[in-house]
Enzyme design. Sequence first.
Site, short mmCIF file in Angstrom:
data_model
loop_
_atom_site.label_atom_id
_atom_site.label_comp_id
_atom_site.label_asym_id
_atom_site.label_seq_id
_atom_site.Cartn_x
_atom_site.Cartn_y
_atom_site.Cartn_z
N GLU A 1 -9.72 -2.55 5.49
CA GLU A 1 -10.26 -2.34 6.82
C GLU A 1 -11.56 -3.11 7.02
OE1 GLU A 1 -10.03 2.02 6.69
OE2 GLU A 1 -8.31 1.83 8.03
N ASP B 1 -7.43 -4.03 14.56
CA ASP B 1 -8.79 -4.41 14.16
C ASP B 1 -8.80 -5.51 13.10
OD1 ASP B 1 -7.88 -3.04 11.96
OD2 ASP B 1 -9.47 -1.53 11.94
N ASP C 1 0.81 -1.21 0.00
CA ASP C 1 0.00 0.00 0.00
C ASP C 1 0.85 1.26 0.00
OD1 ASP C 1 0.96 -0.38 2.61
OD2 ASP C 1 -0.99 -1.03 3.36
#
Length: 272
Positions: free
Chosen positions: A148, A141, A72
């Site tokens: 995400e 997370d 990324d």
Amino acid sequence: MRLVILDDYDLASEWAAKYIRNRIIQFKPSAERYFTLGLPTGSTPYGCYQKLIEYHISGDISFKHVKTFNMDEYVGLPRAHPESYHSYMWNNFFKHIDIDPANAHILDGNAKDLEAECQAYEQKISAAGGIELFVGGIGPDGHIAFNEPGSSLVSRTRVKTLAKDTIVANARFFGNDLTKVPSMALTVGVGTVMNAKEVMILITGAHKAFALYKAIEEGVNHMWTVSAFQQHPRTIFVCNEDATLELRVKTVKYFKESLCVGVSFAYLYSLC
């Protein structure tokens, strides 16, 4: 799926670096047959990169015939910015090894056409023959790259708006000023990583313990994108003891015994 549990961060980093080194050596890369390696950024892989640099300096490994594809990059952050992933990779890894700069691929977050940049990245990976080994890290997370919670588990490289939690977590790299943290990024998709022949995910620290639990002890869930790799035929999770705090005792015992009592020693390259 394999879970490799080491005592601490340094040992986990060394294990991962040895695994990467041995995979490249066994592959016997050449000018006609490059080894393709997917790479992450962040604090977790830093120790692994330092070990790989040591192995290169000592003559144990060459990256001359290795092509890399990073996961990324932020959108709109100048390439020379100290917190860009270009800067991270060059300062912490690439400039210390013998890789050809043309073979070190990182998404361009300043491209005029971001969608075209993402499509071209997928094409470059395909043209290179796909990824032999994709190394990744995760957030607390359970997100991998910038996939995400809620991301599609078959997603490809794309533009992604970052969640507030991610922006808050990354603010420490920008003087704790939320306004300086980019709100968008380019990221490989979960499906992009799943297409790799092998995946190794590094998870260290107690703050990642619940994510590791979700990754391996519960079912596949798009709210914990790392859990998708339960379904990959060759996934290795490498963690330290702190990251196992949420796992069941019998889970930890099983994988520790599997590692050191003889499960797939050839596959694990005698790194126990």
